[in-house]
Design an enzyme around this catalytic site. Structure first.
Site, mmCIF file in Angstrom:
data_model
loop_
_atom_site.group_PDB
_atom_site.id
_atom_site.type_symbol
_atom_site.label_atom_id
_atom_site.label_comp_id
_atom_site.label_asym_id
_atom_site.label_seq_id
_atom_site.Cartn_x
_atom_site.Cartn_y
_atom_site.Cartn_z
ATOM 1 C CB ALA A 1 27.882 34.531 -12.283
ATOM 2 C CB ILE B 1 27.790 28.017 -15.245
ATOM 3 C CG1 ILE B 1 28.936 28.391 -16.010
ATOM 4 C CG2 ILE B 1 27.425 26.552 -15.070
ATOM 5 C CD1 ILE B 1 30.246 27.737 -15.877
ATOM 6 C CD GLU C 1 26.246 27.633 -9.911
ATOM 7 O OE1 GLU C 1 26.058 28.571 -8.868
ATOM 8 O OE2 GLU C 1 26.548 28.064 -11.189
ATOM 9 C CG ASP D 1 2.581 -10.050 -23.390
ATOM 10 O OD1 ASP D 1 2.310 -10.514 -24.651
ATOM 11 O OD2 ASP D 1 2.805 -10.707 -22.501
ATOM 12 C CG ASP E 1 5.157 -11.625 -19.254
ATOM 13 O OD1 ASP E 1 5.611 -12.104 -20.454
ATOM 14 O OD2 ASP E 1 4.162 -11.896 -19.025
ATOM 15 C CD GLU F 1 21.991 35.523 -10.625
ATOM 16 O OE1 GLU F 1 23.124 35.232 -10.493
ATOM 17 O OE2 GLU F 1 20.901 34.936 -10.083
ATOM 18 C CG ASP G 1 20.549 30.145 -8.962
ATOM 19 O OD1 ASP G 1 19.578 30.831 -9.472
ATOM 20 O OD2 ASP G 1 21.637 30.167 -9.326
#
Length: 872
Positions: free
Chosen positions: A260, A262, A264, A306, A614, A683, A712
């Site tokens: 939990a 992680i 993801e 350039d 270029d 969490e 999330d």
């Protein structure tokens, strides 16, 4: 010329190898794809996939594996694309060549050419190998792929002993360049990797691309997440064992909570944020080949640009005219229709100046270029200026087009002139005589107009036009004209002399026209913006030092800095170059190796370098730079494939806009990393502290799944849509070694995560203390956890502003995402079928108030504290 014998050619082919560019060993696509799974974060996610599948969380496992595969595919496509760069370079070489072998001319595959071969070139040919010219007739070659300068380069035969193939030599033609006009015969002096094109292919193979700053930071973030997961798993496991819980149950609980922890959704959210930035950049004219380069642009501390077409218009413009003993200035740039003629700052009518008008007529007739209108013609010209909007479309030599535009500004149309004075004969420009002529009908007779180098035209003139009269041209006046031409040249202006010859009479000098490829106004603005953002802009060009310095001065680039030539660069060691690099803003007359060396020198100093170009000559430096930028209009396929970003309008201002987007995307990534990690810590602590305190399980697995689903996803993605903050380009670029969690970000993440966890536990404990059921306490905790996270998402909009000062309306997507999330939470509590799935119950008014109060407590206190700090 008898050329080589077949036997000699075979022997040299055996010694030197075929006339082909080197090809590196190709990595098999399967190995290339598998190489995308070596990242720490990816390995963590793969481990999470395995554990989720083992625990029966199939939905989580499938989601994570899809995220991993998406990122692997994107990385594979980028790596596979870079493998095609050398192949494009190989395709530029000529397939066949006209060569003299055994005394006869024949056509052979170009790969069989060897040193000493005699080759023949005609207009339209691609030069098959580097060759020294033995004879040339009106030969002009386009060398832009090697030098970056688009003008036709006149070539002539030279000393047979001069066989060095350095760039910018008038007696050498180079493999891969194109013959524009004329014909020639030459002796091959270099083939394969020994040609200038071959040296570039070797440099391209030697370039190895490093990880981008974002990839390095995400790798560091992956290590932090890995340590966090291991720590959480160990802490929960030990806490449970100390309480006497079953070992296997606590091991599974620890692993579940670690999973939990992680984030993801982070790789997918990063990818989406980058993709959205790519979409925004595309609207501004920048196409992104390599996704992570978007963020790297935001780190750029040096832009190596350039000159031609990037800083300048890439269109010659007549800016000054000397005619009839008077000097005039011409306004307007490039192919724009609008413009006027000034004398001492006041507008003049060209028709009232006979010598000026005749010079413009000469420039219009003595030309092979053509102009076409891009907009319908409107008569908006008074006697002194042309005020129409719009532009011309030019076909032909840029110098001749500039003269045609100047004539049109005076109301002189080449099309009308040709109807009145049909061309009878034309003598094209020749590199030996350095002039061209056109003979036209003039009443019953003819008139010849001449155009060319000032010295050449003056030599054949015995008269000059002053006012509306023709008077003898004295030696003193010729000296004065030469001095005027020298003054123009000192200002980096290209000078042409023009003359008229009636019938077979004496040649009458008409005057001098001076022109330049002027800086774009947008480039000036972009350079000023870069200076405010502490980004150094450097010009690297194949043009002459004086011309480059003049353009840099007009564009606001020099600012007390100096210019250096490629020859001066060669005289410096790497240590000497590193010591003096800050003193220079212009590098002129450089070759591909010089450009590559300069990029490496800046990178050695810890700079993040964006390199624009270029031509094929730019490809090694473009590939070596942290962000390679190619031109979309004038760029070659090789440059575009070596680049990370392609500018569709060849404009430096577009690149600066892309830098702002790069800074924005990194800021947004920090925002949603802050948000996701704070939420995940909240969490984890909710569950972890609940176990430590001996409470019942605070949130059930389905409720945790709802939290992840609601918080999330959409809000985090919506943070990636945040627009650039107004002060984004007023701060210096980030340092390459700067931590992802710099400026106290980690402290804010941990503090906010802890407070989210404590407030959630507070709601749970209070509702239980007040006599609520376990289901009501869990529902209240669920509401507090989700609402506090959704409030926190607005705090994450800015690292410098509080909830009372952030611009809420700047991102409608975020408001929409939060409303959707609140709606999902309300449905999970209000809809009976969903209450069964998520184990929720309807809350009383008091319980709802307590949950809301805990949700608002921390952000309000934090914002008030922030306001107090700012006022203090």
């Amino acid at each position: 010329m008898s050329g080589l014998t077949s036997k000699q050619a075979r022997e040299r082919l055996r010694q030197d190898g075929e006339n082909e560019l080197s090809a590196s060993a190709k990595l098999h696509p399967v190995r290339m794809f598998l190489g995308q799974f070596r990242d720490v974060m990816v390995l963590i996610l793969l481990a999470a996939t395995a554990v989720s599948a083992f625990l029966g969380e199939v939905t989580d496992a499938v989601t994570i594996i899809l995220i991993v595969l998406l990122n692997a595919i994107l990385g594979f496509l980028q790596e596979f694309r870079t493998e095609q760069t050398l192949e494009s370079l190989r395709n530029l070489t000529a397939p066949t060549a006209a060569v003299c072998r055994d005394g006869t001319w024949q056509t052979i595959p170009a790969r069989e050419l060897v040193r000493g071969d005699c080759i023949r070139l005609e207009a339209g040919d691609n030069v098959p190998a580097d060759a020294a010219l033995a004879s040339a007739s009106g030969l002009a070659v386009n060398e832009s792929i090697l030098t970056g300068e688009s003008e036709a380069v006149a070539k002539r035969s030279g000393d047979p002993a001069d066989t060095g193939n350095d760039l910018h030599k008038p007696n050498i033609v180079y493999a891969g360049t194109a013959v524009l006009r004329g014909s020639a015969e030459g002796i091959v002096i270099a083939t394969g990797t020994y040609t200038q094109m071959g040296k570039i292919s070797v440099m391209l193979q030697d370039v190895r691309q490093d990880m981008t700053p974002l990839q390095k930071r995400l790798a560091g973030l992956g290590k932090v997440v890995a340590l966090l997961c291991l720590g959480v798993c160990a802490a929960v496991f030990l806490a449970g064992i100390l309480r006497g819980e079953p070992v296997f149950d606590m091991l599974m609980t620890g692993i579940t909570i670690a999973i939990a922890a992680i984030p993801e959704g982070l790789p997918a959210t990063v990818t989406i944020a980058l993709a959205l930035a790519v979409s925004r950049m595309m609207k501004h004219g920048a196409l992104v080949n390599r996704l992570h380069s978007v963020e790297t642009l935001g780190c750029a501390s040096v832009i190596c640009s350039d000159k031609t077409g990037t800083i300048t218009e890439n269109r010659m413009t007549v800016t000054a005219i000397s005619a009839g003993g008077e000097s005039f200035q011409v306004t307007g740039t490039g192919l724009h229709i609008a413009g006027a003629f000034l004398q001492d700052g006041h507008m003049v009518n060209p028709s009232a100046k006979p010598a000026l008008r005749e010079l413009l007529v000469c420039g219009s007739l003595c030309s092979t270029a053509e102009l076409h209108r891009e907009t319908p013609e409107k008569s908006q010209r008074n006697r002194s200026q042309r005020t129409e909007r719009g532009s011309w479309h030019a076909v032909g030599d840029p110098t001749e087009a500039a003269l045609l535009v100047a004539a049109e500004k005076a109301g002189i149309s080449r099309e009308k002139l040709l109807r009145q004075h049909p061309v009878r004969h034309m003598e094209p420009f020749d590199s030996e005589t350095r002039r061209m002529a056109v003979t036209v009908s003039a009443g019953a007779g003819v008139c010849t107009y001449w155009k060319g180098a000032a010295d050449c035209i003056l030599e054949q003139c015995g008269f000059q036009m002053l006012g509306d009269k023709t008077v003898p041209l004295t030696a003193a006046q010729k000296r004065s004209i030469r001095e005027q031409a020298a003054q123009f040249s000192d200002q980096a202006l290209r000078v042409l002399a023009l003359a008229r010859q009636d019938g077979t009479g004496d040649c009458v000098f008409l005057g001098l026209a001076a022109m330049i490829d002027p800086p774009r106004e947008s480039a000036r603005t972009a350079i000023r913006t870069c200076a405010r953002a502490k980004i150094r802009t450097v010009m690297i060009t194949g043009d002459h030092k004086n011309t480059a310095s003049a353009i840099a001065r007009q564009a606001g680039l020099l600012r007390g800095k100096k210019a250096m030539t490629g020859a001066e660069l060669d005289a410096l060691s790497d240590a000497q170059l590193d010591a003096c690099l800050d003193q220079y803003a212009v590098f002129a007359r450089v070759n591909p190796a010089h450009k590559l060396r300069l990029v490496r020198a800046y990178r050695r100093r810890g700079e993040i370098v964006a390199m624009t170009g270029d031509g094929v000559n730019d490809a090694p430096a473009i590939k070596e730079a942290d962000v390679g930028v190619a031109m979309g209009r004038s760029g070659t396929d090789v440059a575009r494939q070596a680049a990370d970003v392609v500018l569709t309008d060849d404009n430096l201002a577009t690149l600066v806009d892309a830098v702002e987007q790069g800074r924005c995307v990194y800021a947004n990534i920090r925002k949603f990393v802050r948000y996701l990690l704070s939420c995940n810590i909240g969490e984890v602590l909710t569950m972890f502290l609940g176990i430590l305190m001996g409470m019942p399980v605070v949130l059930l697995p389905t409720q945790l799944l709802l939290v992840n689903l609601v918080t999330d996803g959409l809000p985090a993605i919506a943070l990636g849509l945040e627009p650039p903050e107004p002060e984004a380009m007023q701060r210096p670029p980030r340092k390459p070694d700067e931590s992802f969690f710099s400026d106290g970000l980690m402290g804010r993440i941990v503090f906010r995560g802890i407070m989210i966890g404590i407030c959630t536990l507070g709601t749970f404990a209070v509702l239980l203390r007040l006599g609520g059921t376990l289901e009501a306490a869990r529902t209240g905790a669920l509401c507090t956890l989700i609402l506090s996270q959704l409030i926190h998402v607005f705090e994450c909009k800015s690292e410098r502003k509080t909830l009372f000062s952030i611009p809420y309306a700047s991102n409608g997507w975020l408001i929409g995402a939060v409303l959707v999330s609140v709606g999902v939470l309300a449905a999970a509590i209000a809809v009976p079928a969903l209450r069964v799935i998520f184990s929720t119950v309807l809350l009383t008014g008091q319980q709802t108030g307590i949950a809301t109060a805990f949700s608002l407590a921390v952000p309000l206190v934090s914002s008030l504290a922030g306001l107090g700090r700012r006022k203090g």
